[in-house]
Design an enzyme around this catalytic site. Structure first.
Site, PDB file in Angstrom:
ATOM      1  CD  GLU A  80      -3.033   1.115   0.383  1.00  0.00           C
ATOM      2  OE1 GLU A  80      -3.229   0.069  -0.243  1.00  0.00           O
ATOM      3  OE2 GLU A  80      -3.725   2.140   0.259  1.00  0.00           O
ATOM      4  CG  ASP A  81       1.627   2.835   3.337  1.00  0.00           C
ATOM      5  OD1 ASP A  81       0.582   3.063   2.702  1.00  0.00           O
ATOM      6  OD2 ASP A  81       1.665   2.736   4.578  1.00  0.00           O
TER       7      ASP A  81
END
Ligand code: MN
Length: 735
Positions: free
Chosen positions: A76-77
């Protein structure tokens, strides 16, 4: 920040077979991926996945779960992709991280609609692998522990979500320590004053009771060691949030709480638990009604322990939990405590057991949701949008009813009980009157109004969603119509026997069944009611010698009227019992009275066959017929001489309609009257007068004078009107 070797050490402490290389690679990979990213606290972002992994090492989970925790924010990051993680760490870890990535979106949304979708994913992820949920909970715990660095407006939302979703989930999975910590952290954020007050009072109570608690601990341990049991008795206190919740639920003050302190005895084996119980119960008197054996009957989340309360040293009430070390592990760590998560069992067997455990847990969770038997736990706090294709509603008593989406209050009623469905005449949704066929929404409280002797309109069958409701409606309408025909048939047969001057009995009718080729009397009578059997044939079947003088056919028998059972409907006769005892009744037909007293129906409300009725004599005018329950009769209460005993005397052969007044509360919108008129017209009734009373901008009362065949006809029309979406309420006037 935790060093690479520290993480490996933590895992190796409980799992000597840990895959060191795998753990090291995960550490390095995540460190590089997160690079210089910072958290709100100013720490390196990488410290967060490490802390999450550390929480999980306390829960002694397998390598894959630890690695997934270290990697949980990479997709996600950072620039990482699922493919890359699959390639580097294998597909098992890849899919765990992927599941966590999906769940991460949960933290970013606030809108209900988006949450519904995500919560479904959450559950699907759990169905896939419980380990995803373990990491997610540890992730949330670390975020809650560091919540003070997050902007205040976001803080409250995260805390509320924790209280609503994650803490109950942890509890449901048996991880009581995590549930407690999540709750207390959320409580402190959402209600700082109350949390501070309770924590301060707990602290002062702790100081005050220090000696007392130590004394009880000592005396308990001594009593046990005297009997050869090596066990520690430890004082423990309730958490601030659970105290707060108890105060709130029972609306009592802190001082009134009796069980803030308790004691826990942890022993080596199950047998020891019962020995401790024996010793404690011999030494001190027990408090009745407080003994619970969750060892022989574990709770749904596998919690096992003995609970008892005794009047202990110094006449103090002492709450005791007695359990083995294994039970303690399960009580605190729940699902994570099961050895199945540890790597000393390997290969397919482990995976199978793991999957079956995950499945069992999920199944239980779903069962709990469906049953709604869990008043203070999962259900109450869990956002119900979790299952997208289902809608969850409550009875007024708080029972949860799960229905497919699109379900109506009628489906709801049948889901609660068939009788409730059959008798349903109205509904309040969240306290407001609503149409019986409106669509239910998650969380609706549905209060079904029920009437005796009601049967559902056949039309409902095609409008409901659940199979149960559909089948029940079909059964009920079939039965109602059979009863209706049989009732009508019975009247017709009775009348025919009376005309023939023959006595009628059930036995005689039974004897005639073979001649009429019917199975039972009810069935035969229904046949008469339907017009399949002529009443004269019934008389002749019983009395073969009987010859009837045939009357000329009735002109008005004009076939289908649209209302079953009454296509050969009645000519109406009032029968007045004679004034003097023994005198023959004189029948007075309403039409063609010819010089006798004129008869009319109550001006407001009318009366229909099926009503119990009474006549009121109006000297010089005639007789007015009222239903016996009409409030208008109160005006004549002190004039008994004007009351006449009358009854209906229906005879088959003529179609008649009778006046009745109803009031329909309907939506104030175009087409409402049209819809109402259509129902009445299609049911074969007439409308003779309409009047409107507007009570609010949204609704108005429509007062209708209509003409119906009889009470059943009326009841059915009322039910069909109620089923209309524009109609909120229907009532008969003075009936
Ligand atoms: Mn995270």
């Amino acid at each position: 920040m935790m060093r690479q070797y520290e993480l490996v050490d933590r895992v190796r402490k409980y799992n000597p077979h840990a895959n060191e290389d795998l753990l090291n690679r995960a550490y390095v990979y995540a460190m590089k991926a997160h690079g210089a990213q910072l958290r709100a606290s100013g720490d390196l972002y990488f410290s967060h996945p490490l802390e999450v992994a550390a929480i999980l090492t306390d829960m002694k989970v397998d390598d894959a779960t630890i690695v997934a925790a270290v990697l949980h924010d990479t997709i996600e990051d950072t620039a990482s992709t699922k493919d890359e993680i699959d390639e580097v760490f294998g597909s098992e870890i890849g899919s765990l991280v992927d599941g966590l990535t999906k769940l991460k979106k949960l933290d970013l949304v606030s809108k209900q609609a988006e949450q519904a979708e995500n919560f479904r994913k959450l559950l699907l992820a759990v169905a896939d692998d419980v380990r995803v949920l373990l990491v997610k909970l540890a992730d949330r715990l670390h975020n809650m522990r560091t919540l003070q660095f997050v902007p205040p407006e976001k803080r409250a939302r995260v805390a509320q979500e924790t209280l609503d979703i994650y803490a109950p989930l942890a509890g449901r999975m048996g991880m009581q320590w995590m549930r407690g910590e999540l709750e207390n952290l959320a409580f402190r954020t959402l209600n700082p004053e109350a949390a501070a007050t309770i924590e301060a009072r707990l602290a002062s109570l702790r100081t005050k009771n220090e000696k007392l608690i130590a004394g009880i601990e000592g005396e308990l341990s001594q009593a046990l060691s005297k009997n050869g049991i090596e066990a520690q008795a430890r004082g423990r206190e309730k958490s601030p949030y659970s105290i707060f919740r108890k105060m709130e639920q029972k609306s009592i003050a802190f001082e009134q709480l009796s069980d803030i302190f308790g004691f826990r005895v942890v022993v080596p084996s199950t047998q020891d638990c019962y020995r401790v119980l024996g010793i404690v119960h011999t030494k001190w008197p027990t408090v009745p009604g407080r003994f619970k054996d969750y060892i022989s009957t574990p709770k749904q989340n596998d919690y096992r322990s003995i609970h008892t309360t005794v009047v202990g040293p110094g006449m103090q009430r002492v709450e005791l939990q007695i359990r083995s070390a294994d039970m303690q592990d399960i009580a605190e760590n729940g699902i994570a405590a099961h050895a199945l998560y540890k790597d000393d069992v390997s290969g397919d067997a482990a995976r199978l057991t793991r999957e079956s455990l995950a499945y069992q847990w999920l199944k239980r969770t779903v069962e709990l949701l469906a049953e709604g038997d869990s008043p203070e736990e999962f259900l109450e706090h869990t956002k119900l949008e979790m299952f997208h294709d289902q809608v969850f509603c409550f009875t007024p008593k708080g029972r949860l009813i799960a229905l497919p989406s699109g379900a109506t209050p009628i489906d709801f009623a049948y889901a609660v009980h068939t009788q409730l469905g059959n008798g349903a005449v109205g509904v309040k949704i969240n306290g407001r009157i609503a149409p019986l066929l409106s669509e239910l929404h998650n969380g609706d409280e549905v209060d079904i109004a029920r009437a005796e002797g009601q049967s559902p309109p056949a039309a409902w069958e095609s409008l409901v969603v659940t199979g149960k409701a559909r089948a029940a409606i079909r059964r009920a309408t079939r039965e109602a119509s059979r009863l209706q025909y049989a009732g009508l048939g019975r009247q017709i047969v009775a009348r025919a026997f009376e005309r023939a001057g023959k006595a009628l009995s059930e036995d005689k009718l039974k004897g005639a069944l073979p001649r009429l080729a019917r199975q039972n009397v009810e069935d035969m009578l229904a046949g008469v009611g339907r017009g399949e059997i002529f009443s004269g044939d019934v008389v002749r079947a019983v009395h073969p010698e009987f010859r009837e003088e045939r009357k000329p056919p009735l002109k008005s028998a004009k076939g289908e009227s649209g209302w079953f059972g009454l296509k050969k409907a009645a000519s109406l006769v009032f029968r007045f019992p004679g004034a003097s005892p023994g005198a023959a009744s004189s029948a007075i037909p309403i039409r063609g009275l010819g010089g006798d007293l004129p008869v009319r129906f109550a001006p407001n409300g009318g009366a229909v066959p099926g009503d119990r009725i009474v006549g009121i004599l109006n000297p010089g005018e005639g007789i007015t017929i009222y239903p016996i329950q009409s409030p208008a009769l109160m005006a004549f209460e002190d004039q008994p001489e004007r009351w006449l005993d009358v009854r209906w005397d229906l005879e088959h052969g003529r179609e008649e309609l009778f006046p009745v007044q109803i009031v329909v509360n309907a939506l104030n919108e175009p087409g409402a009257l049209g819809a109402i008129a259509t129902v009445i017209g299609e049911a074969g009734a007439n409308i003779s007068h309409v009047e409107f009373v507007t009570k609010s901008p949204d609704f108005r009362d429509i007062i209708l004078d209509i003409q119906v065949a009889d009470l059943k006809h009326l009841t059915s029309i009322l039910a069909q009107l109620k089923a209309r979406s524009v109609v909120s309420r229907v009532e008969r006037v003075n009936g």
